[in-house]
Design a protein around this motif. Structure first.
Motif, PDB file in Angstrom:
ATOM      1  N   THR A  61      21.999  13.866 -10.131  1.00 26.71           N
ATOM      2  CA  THR A  61      20.788  13.673 -10.935  1.00 26.71           C
ATOM      3  C   THR A  61      21.114  13.779 -12.414  1.00 26.71           C
ATOM      4  O   THR A  61      20.622  12.979 -13.233  1.00 26.71           O
ATOM      5  CB  THR A  61      19.719  14.722 -10.570  1.00 26.71           C
ATOM      6  N   GLY A  62      21.940  14.761 -12.786  1.00 28.45           N
ATOM      7  CA  GLY A  62      22.327  14.925 -14.183  1.00 28.45           C
ATOM      8  C   GLY A  62      23.078  13.727 -14.709  1.00 28.45           C
ATOM      9  O   GLY A  62      22.807  13.234 -15.819  1.00 28.45           O
ATOM     10  N   ILE A  63      24.034  13.213 -13.903  1.00 34.22           N
ATOM     11  CA  ILE A  63      24.812  12.044 -14.319  1.00 34.22           C
ATOM     12  C   ILE A  63      23.900  10.817 -14.428  1.00 34.22           C
ATOM     13  O   ILE A  63      23.979  10.040 -15.384  1.00 34.22           O
ATOM     14  CB  ILE A  63      25.964  11.785 -13.331  1.00 34.22           C
ATOM     15  N   GLY A  64      23.022  10.657 -13.438  1.00 30.34           N
ATOM     16  CA  GLY A  64      22.105   9.515 -13.443  1.00 30.34           C
ATOM     17  C   GLY A  64      21.185   9.532 -14.652  1.00 30.34           C
ATOM     18  O   GLY A  64      20.943   8.492 -15.281  1.00 30.34           O
ATOM     19  N   THR A  65      20.673  10.711 -15.000  1.00 32.03           N
ATOM     20  CA  THR A  65      19.803  10.834 -16.175  1.00 32.03           C
ATOM     21  C   THR A  65      20.555  10.470 -17.441  1.00 32.03           C
ATOM     22  O   THR A  65      20.029   9.750 -18.304  1.00 32.03           O
ATOM     23  CB  THR A  65      19.261  12.275 -16.277  1.00 32.03           C
ATOM     24  N   PRO A  69      22.430  -0.224 -16.847  1.00 37.36           N
ATOM     25  CA  PRO A  69      22.667   1.216 -16.666  1.00 37.36           C
ATOM     26  C   PRO A  69      21.375   2.031 -16.580  1.00 37.36           C
ATOM     27  O   PRO A  69      21.368   3.101 -15.965  1.00 37.36           O
ATOM     28  CB  PRO A  69      23.483   1.610 -17.905  1.00 37.36           C
ATOM     29  N   VAL A  70      20.290   1.539 -17.195  1.00 39.62           N
ATOM     30  CA  VAL A  70      19.016   2.260 -17.094  1.00 39.62           C
ATOM     31  C   VAL A  70      18.551   2.269 -15.642  1.00 39.62           C
ATOM     32  O   VAL A  70      18.190   3.318 -15.088  1.00 39.62           O
ATOM     33  CB  VAL A  70      17.939   1.614 -17.992  1.00 39.62           C
ATOM     34  N   VAL A  71      18.554   1.102 -15.018  1.00 40.37           N
ATOM     35  CA  VAL A  71      18.113   0.992 -13.619  1.00 40.37           C
ATOM     36  C   VAL A  71      19.040   1.786 -12.702  1.00 40.37           C
ATOM     37  O   VAL A  71      18.584   2.526 -11.812  1.00 40.37           O
ATOM     38  CB  VAL A  71      18.082  -0.497 -13.191  1.00 40.37           C
ATOM     39  N   ILE A  72      20.341   1.663 -12.913  1.00 43.06           N
ATOM     40  CA  ILE A  72      21.312   2.390 -12.080  1.00 43.06           C
ATOM     41  C   ILE A  72      21.139   3.894 -12.249  1.00 43.06           C
ATOM     42  O   ILE A  72      21.128   4.653 -11.273  1.00 43.06           O
ATOM     43  CB  ILE A  72      22.753   1.967 -12.442  1.00 43.06           C
ATOM     44  N   GLY A  73      21.006   4.351 -13.496  1.00 47.75           N
ATOM     45  CA  GLY A  73      20.870   5.780 -13.762  1.00 47.75           C
ATOM     46  C   GLY A  73      19.614   6.376 -13.159  1.00 47.75           C
ATOM     47  O   GLY A  73      19.654   7.461 -12.544  1.00 47.75           O
ATOM     48  N   VAL A  74      18.483   5.687 -13.292  1.00 49.83           N
ATOM     49  CA  VAL A  74      17.233   6.186 -12.702  1.00 49.83           C
ATOM     50  C   VAL A  74      17.336   6.214 -11.179  1.00 49.83           C
ATOM     51  O   VAL A  74      16.854   7.159 -10.523  1.00 49.83           O
ATOM     52  CB  VAL A  74      16.037   5.315 -13.149  1.00 49.83           C
ATOM     53  N   SER A  75      17.976   5.219 -10.592  1.00 49.00           N
ATOM     54  CA  SER A  75      18.153   5.186  -9.135  1.00 49.00           C
ATOM     55  C   SER A  75      18.992   6.362  -8.664  1.00 49.00           C
ATOM     56  O   SER A  75      18.671   7.030  -7.669  1.00 49.00           O
ATOM     57  CB  SER A  75      18.809   3.862  -8.724  1.00 49.00           C
ATOM     58  N   MET A  76      20.080   6.629  -9.376  1.00 45.79           N
ATOM     59  CA  MET A  76      20.935   7.768  -9.023  1.00 45.79           C
ATOM     60  C   MET A  76      20.166   9.092  -9.117  1.00 45.79           C
ATOM     61  O   MET A  76      20.249   9.936  -8.218  1.00 45.79           O
ATOM     62  CB  MET A  76      22.153   7.830  -9.953  1.00 45.79           C
ATOM     63  N   ALA A  77      19.413   9.253 -10.189  1.00 42.61           N
ATOM     64  CA  ALA A  77      18.669  10.499 -10.391  1.00 42.61           C
ATOM     65  C   ALA A  77      17.589  10.673  -9.334  1.00 42.61           C
ATOM     66  O   ALA A  77      17.338  11.788  -8.850  1.00 42.61           O
ATOM     67  CB  ALA A  77      18.050  10.513 -11.786  1.00 42.61           C
ATOM     68  N   SER A  78      16.949   9.582  -8.934  1.00 43.67           N
ATOM     69  CA  SER A  78      15.845   9.665  -7.973  1.00 43.67           C
ATOM     70  C   SER A  78      16.328  10.042  -6.579  1.00 43.67           C
ATOM     71  O   SER A  78      15.643  10.759  -5.848  1.00 43.67           O
ATOM     72  CB  SER A  78      15.098   8.322  -7.903  1.00 43.67           C
ATOM     73  N   LEU A  79      17.498   9.563  -6.218  1.00 42.32           N
ATOM     74  CA  LEU A  79      17.998   9.792  -4.857  1.00 42.32           C
ATOM     75  C   LEU A  79      18.260  11.269  -4.574  1.00 42.32           C
ATOM     76  O   LEU A  79      18.117  11.714  -3.424  1.00 42.32           O
ATOM     77  CB  LEU A  79      19.280   8.978  -4.633  1.00 42.32           C
ATOM     78  N   THR A  80      18.627  12.030  -5.587  1.00 43.84           N
ATOM     79  CA  THR A  80      18.983  13.436  -5.348  1.00 43.84           C
ATOM     80  C   THR A  80      18.088  14.409  -6.121  1.00 43.84           C
ATOM     81  O   THR A  80      18.394  15.602  -6.193  1.00 43.84           O
ATOM     82  CB  THR A  80      20.457  13.679  -5.757  1.00 43.84           C
ATOM     83  N   GLU A  81      16.979  13.925  -6.708  1.00 43.68           N
ATOM     84  CA  GLU A  81      16.065  14.808  -7.435  1.00 43.68           C
ATOM     85  C   GLU A  81      15.369  15.755  -6.458  1.00 43.68           C
ATOM     86  O   GLU A  81      14.737  15.335  -5.480  1.00 43.68           O
ATOM     87  CB  GLU A  81      15.025  13.974  -8.201  1.00 43.68           C
ATOM     88  N   LEU A  82      15.495  17.061  -6.715  1.00 41.91           N
ATOM     89  CA  LEU A  82      14.971  18.070  -5.799  1.00 41.91           C
ATOM     90  C   LEU A  82      13.452  18.084  -5.748  1.00 41.91           C
ATOM     91  O   LEU A  82      12.858  18.442  -4.737  1.00 41.91           O
ATOM     92  CB  LEU A  82      15.491  19.460  -6.210  1.00 41.91           C
TER      93      LEU A  82
END
Length: 414
Positions: free
Chosen positions: A379-383, A232-245
């Protein structure tokens, strides 16, 4: 007079109190008595505890010593002069437990609060400086320079006393200091180019790099449960990075290099375990790290700073604010690191793990509020997923370390 836990409690006000022979003092007449004011005495077969400070008058030639009772009266006078509570055990006086010993949980909580507070203030001030002075290599030097100055002054006054260092210790600490310098500079490069919250989200991957290094570099077998908790750490960081403004590659790669550097710092730190206390070790590491940070700051940013960097910053905020901002971010950087070390020395591995995770949550949350960073829902969910993964990993690892420690203790006991 009442019985409490097989002892007798006397409460006296402006009275003449004297100890009878069963309690080691002989009182034959009034001249051998001790005037006391507002004193409560708990007496049993072994000890006296004077709840409130003694008020002794005309102490010379008051007592006929029996079993060295005069010793505790002398010590009682000394303790009373300093306004301490007094405890008498087997005829001797000693101060009662201090606040830290009576309430260790409150003291540890205060250490955690101070650690979080200093860390949050550092991150906020650091980012504000980058908004008008975007020179992370030079700012990294300032962080370490202020900390080194603090350590040198502390050594000068003897708080703490400087531990000697030799060639062997220097050789052990140099790789640790190099990794510390590299990780610190790369973190600041990331802070200068992306949002603070995003940098800390990327740095949540540090346990993944740590586990990888342990398995593939040190040859330690990492349990499957730990690897699964990192998913979940890798998945969460990936999710946050894709949409980080605020995403850019410089900030992302710098934070990743910082993760690798701090992972190797941990590896070299284990090899550099010495009998030196943590305060002195951190001081020496800071001094060596400063020497590593100076060349890139001079060659990469030096020409720009001399040409227009300093001038533009002073024009925007003024000389006094510019210098005070640099000083305070350096001071907060050193203090939060020092308090973090002191805090983590007081707690068990499990508490340590939880504390580190909560610290990152605090920093991310406060940075979003203070700087008003807009983040997407993804990004919030990924973080949140990444932080949850770090928490699970930390708890599993802490339990494993605790079990290993108990097993070692049992082995040594046998």
């Amino acid at each position: 007079m009442a019985s409490v836990s097989n002892s007798i409690q006397f409460s006296l006000k402006r009275s003449i109190f004297y100890f009878s022979s069963p309690h080691k003092l002989a009182s034959r007449n009034l001249t051998n008595s001790v005037p006391l004011t507002n004193v409560s005495v708990v007496a049993n077969s072994k000890n006296f505890e004077l709840i409130k400070p003694l008020k002794l008058i005309k102490c010379s030639q008051l007592l006929k010593p029996r079993n060295n009772v005069d010793v505790f009266i002398t010590k009682a006078i000394a303790a009373d002069a300093e306004d301490h509570d007094i405890e008498i055990t087997d005829g001797y006086v000693k101060p009662t437990k201090g606040f830290a010993e009576k309430y260790p949980a409150l003291v540890t909580g205060f250490f955690f609060f101070t650690w979080y507070f200093l860390n949050v203030i550092f991150n906020i001030l650091n980012k504000k400086v980058y908004n008008y002075f975007p020179y992370p290599y030079f700012v990294s030097v300032v962080h370490l320079l202020v900390g080194v100055t603090y350590c040198l002054v502390s050594w000068t006054v003897g708080l703490p006393k400087r531990a000697p260092i030799n060639k062997e210790l220097l050789a052990l600490l140099t790789p640790v200091a190099f990794c510390h310098a590299l990780g610190h500079v790369m973190s600041n490069v990331s802070f200068a180019t992306v949002a603070v919250s995003f940098t800390h989200t990327i740095k949540a991957l540090e346990p993944f790099f740590s586990a990888s290094a342990s398995q593939f570099v040190l040859g330690h077998q990492i349990p499957v449960s730990l690897w699964l908790s990192l998913a979940p750490v890798v998945i969460g960081v990936s999710m946050a990075s894709l949409t980080e403004l605020s995403f850019n590659w410089t900030g992302f790669i710098s934070a990743m290099i910082s993760n690798i550097a701090f992972t190797y710092r941990s590896i070299y730190s284990k090899k550099a375990m010495t009998g030196m206390d943590s305060t002195n070790v951190y001081a020496y590491i800071s001094i060596i790290a400063l020497l590593f940070c100076l060349p890139p700051a001079i060659f990469i940013e030096g020409p720009q700073l001399l040409q227009y960097g300093f001038r533009d910053a002073i024009a925007k905020v003024g000389l006094y604010k510019f210098l005070s901002d640099l000083f305070w971010i350096g001071m907060f950087y050193h203090l939060y690191n020092q308090i973090a070390t002191n805090t983590l020395e007081r707690v068990a591995p499990l508490t340590h793990a939880v504390g580190n995770v909560l610290k990152r949550v605090f920093v991310i949350g406060f940075s979003i509020v203070v700087f008003g960073n807009k983040i997407s829902t993804q990004t919030g969910i990924g973080t949140a997923i990444a932080i949850a993964g770090v928490a699970i990993y930390s708890l599993i690892k802490a339990r494993m370390e605790e079990q290993k420690r108990k097993a070692t203790t049992v082995t040594h006991a046998q």
